[in-house]
Enzyme design. Structure first.
Site, mmCIF file in Angstrom:
data_model
loop_
_atom_site.group_PDB
_atom_site.id
_atom_site.type_symbol
_atom_site.label_atom_id
_atom_site.label_comp_id
_atom_site.label_asym_id
_atom_site.label_seq_id
_atom_site.Cartn_x
_atom_site.Cartn_y
_atom_site.Cartn_z
ATOM 1 N N ASP A 39 -1.748 9.743 -14.937
ATOM 2 C CA ASP A 39 -2.988 8.972 -15.100
ATOM 3 C C ASP A 39 -3.983 9.247 -13.970
ATOM 4 O O ASP A 39 -4.994 8.575 -13.860
ATOM 5 C CB ASP A 39 -2.690 7.464 -15.218
ATOM 6 C CG ASP A 39 -2.046 6.897 -13.967
ATOM 7 O OD1 ASP A 39 -1.750 7.680 -13.021
ATOM 8 O OD2 ASP A 39 -1.830 5.664 -13.915
ATOM 9 N N ASP A 112 2.820 -3.306 3.053
ATOM 10 C CA ASP A 112 1.643 -4.018 3.532
ATOM 11 C C ASP A 112 1.741 -5.483 3.110
ATOM 12 O O ASP A 112 1.999 -5.776 1.943
ATOM 13 C CB ASP A 112 0.392 -3.381 2.913
ATOM 14 C CG ASP A 112 -0.715 -3.155 3.910
ATOM 15 O OD1 ASP A 112 -1.212 -4.146 4.459
ATOM 16 O OD2 ASP A 112 -1.095 -1.988 4.121
ATOM 17 N N GLU A 285 -2.129 -5.424 12.136
ATOM 18 C CA GLU A 285 -3.467 -4.870 12.385
ATOM 19 C C GLU A 285 -4.266 -5.879 13.208
ATOM 20 O O GLU A 285 -4.485 -7.008 12.767
ATOM 21 C CB GLU A 285 -4.171 -4.598 11.044
ATOM 22 C CG GLU A 285 -5.504 -3.918 11.220
ATOM 23 C CD GLU A 285 -6.333 -3.860 9.936
ATOM 24 O OE1 GLU A 285 -7.248 -3.038 9.863
ATOM 25 O OE2 GLU A 285 -6.063 -4.641 9.008
#
Ligand code: GLC
Ligand code: MG
Length: 570
Positions: A39, A112, A285
């Protein structure tokens, strides 16, 4: 006399308990690594297919950017469900298979975690928005307009405009640090913390090795939501200039001291899952670049007792000009502010930053990789940087990133283009005839894994040699850092551990350089092919943009005393 330092070629991968100190983390942007279902968008099964490449490259862990269900306005940083996989990327079963296979390859997996905000399509926000009396209302920030109808305070969003959007239905504003479709969660509500810690548990139970925590220091804000003061140094921070956002000193919308006890709680949770001496880690972060003395505030996220983030991400090197003295000053400053026992980390790029080879040049980027993989601290290597991939100019009508839609100069599409695997159709990223989600680099037929694998002069070959040197030489992984006074344009340092001494000399200049070394040595790795193993007398010749790692003899100085190296006479 040559060093007696031993190189143990077959030393096993880093000790389990300190894998995150000694290992190298490789950042995979899932959309762009490998498409497996045709895709044009990378997916989890695609990443799984490429684990062999990563293991052979010699990295120790991968960090995956978000793959959760999402409307993808901010490419997955707008999460709809923290405990599932977006069909674009696969299924939870695909994730489990990827994780198991990564572990079988000796690779740890970090995912994450996006705590500051959700998508506006998340069921929590839809519920919160449905009425002022919703039980989830307080999971987000809702405030009445000021008497003149304007937003409750002056907070500016990095994505442009105000951090507040008026919800017409209830007549109240809601807060969103980033995009209006990314409403901020209210972590002062204990139910939010409970629900989000459950998200961590969900993934820890599945066996992940840790989390990269998105904008970790944004989660707690000033309880009174006071206005930010103006930024007296707007535009001078080494970090990229974010326009209106940078006109404020973001004292009240991020970095609140209450973040620290939160990360202590999160650390306790991670520690409770750190079985068999194998730490589950938090790589957070931390953005504080415009704050006065920001490095000191950054370092505070290790925790006074080293009981907060294992690795607060440090992007200092990303903001620097390619100048030897600037790099030395930055590294020395990081070392100076680190709490005792804390371990640094380093990155040259990410999905948010222009690529290193574009910022500083192709040859220079090889020197930078040598720096990244030889300084003290955990290196975080962005996918494709091992090939010297460059930013790709994405035509305005193909731009996808919300930042870029706001200001093309800020767009992050150029550094997110598909990984270049071979010189076949679509560089091996997706099948022929399929349009990749972002255009491939024009040079993909020349710059790709297959081509570089057999080219000793390639960035990939250099990266592999550096990673193998790290694996065999403990001083490179966990040795002390001792900067050396060197001639202008050269950054030089020693990495020392017991008897092992590695001298790193990096020539940032366009001219050749001769250095007088404190001792004779043997070249372990040079940016120039064919020099590895070369014995060097006391004079080291470096070509322009050449860096060298040398094994050197016993020091005539004691640890902590700077050993000057001089420019050789003539
Ligand atoms: C972090 C991410 C960035 C994202 C932002 C909002 O800075 O790295 O890609 O846009 O957070 O979630
Ligand atoms: Mg796909």
């Amino acid at each position: 006399m040559l060093s007696s330092a031993t190189t143990r070629a077959d030393e096993p991968r880093g000790h389990a308990e300190s894998w995150w100190r000694e290992g190298v983390i490789y950042q995979v942007y899932p959309r762009s690594f490998q498409d497996s279902d045709g895709d044009g968008v990378g997916d989890l099964a695609g990443i799984q297919k490429r684990l062999g490449y990563l293991a052979r490259l010699g990295v120790d862990a991968i960090w995956l950017n978000p793959f959760y269900p999402s409307p993808m306005l901010d490419f997955g940083y707008d999460v709809c469900d923290h405990a599932d996989v977006d069909p674009l990327f696969g299924t939870l079963a695909d994730f489990d298979a990827l994780l198991a296979d990564a572990h079988a390859h000796g690779l740890r997996v970090l995912i994450d975690f996006v705590p500051n905000h959700t998508s506006s399509e998340h069921s929590w926000f839809r519920d919160a928005r449905s009425s002022r009396t919703s039980s989830k209302r307080d999971w987000y920030f809702w405030r009445d307009p000021r008497p003149d109808g304007s937003p409750p305070n002056n907070w500016a969003s990095p994505f442009g405009g105000s951090q507040w959007t008026l919800d017409e239905r209830s007549g109240q504003y809601y807060l969103h640090t980033f995009h209006p479709e990314q409403p901020d969660l209210n972590w002062r509500n204990p139910d939010v913390e409970r629900a989000m810690l459950d998200v961590l548990r969900f993934w820890l139970e599945r066996g992940v090795d840790g989390f990269r925590i998105d904008v970790a220091n944004f989660v707690l804000k000033d309880p009174q939501l006071r206005d930010n003061p103006p930024n007296p140094t707007a535009g001078t921070s080494s970090y990229k200039y974010l326009g209106h956002y940078d006109t404020q000193l973001h004292l009240h919308d991020k970095g609140h001291p209450d973040c620290h006890p939160l990360y202590r709680r999160i650390r306790r949770l991670l520690d409770s899952y750190s079985r068999d001496g194998s730490d589950r880690i938090a790589l957070g972060e931390i953005h504080l670049y415009e704050w006065p003395e920001w490095t000191r505030h950054w370092a505070a996220y290790y925790g006074e007792q080293l009981d907060e983030l294992h690795l607060p991400l440090n992007f200092t090197l990303v903001g620097l000009r390619w100048q030897a003295d600037a790099f030395r000053a930055a590294v020395d400053e990081i070392e100076a502010v680190l709490p005792a026992g804390a371990w640094p980390n380093l990155a040259l790029g990410s999905h948010d930053e222009s690529r290193i080879a574009t910022r500083i040049g192709r040859e220079q980027a090889k020197v930078a990789i040598m720096l990244l993989l030889s300084l003290r601290g955990t290196p975080i290597l962005y996918y494709g940087d091992e090939l010297g991939m460059e930013d790709v100019a994405v035509p305005v009508d193909c731009a996808r990133d919300p930042f870029g839609l706001l200001d093309p100069a800020l767009g992050r599409d150029p550094e997110r283009t598909p990984m270049q695997w071979d010189d076949g159709p679509n560089a091996g990223f997706c099948p022929a005839g399929v349009q990749p989600w972002l255009p491939l680099a024009d040079n993909h037929a020349a710059v790709n894994v297959a081509r570089q694998r057999d080219d000793p002069d390639s960035p990939l070959a250099l990266t592999k040699r550096l990673l193998s040197a790290r694996r065999s030489i403990a001083a490179l992984r966990r040795g002390d850092y001792e900067p050396l006074d060197a001639p202008g344009g050269c950054f030089a340092y020693l990495r020392t551990l017991e008897g092992e001494r590695v001298l790193v000399a990096l020539n940032y200049r366009e001219e050749a350089l001769e250095l007088l070394l404190p001792d004779r040595g043997r070249i372990l790795v040079s940016c120039r092919p064919g020099r590895d193993g070369e014995l060097v007398g006391r004079t080291l010749h470096l070509q322009s943009n050449e860096g060298c790692l040398l094994e050197v003899g016993e020091s005539r100085t004691s640890k902590g005393v700077s050993t000057p190296i001089a420019a050789a006479e003539g």
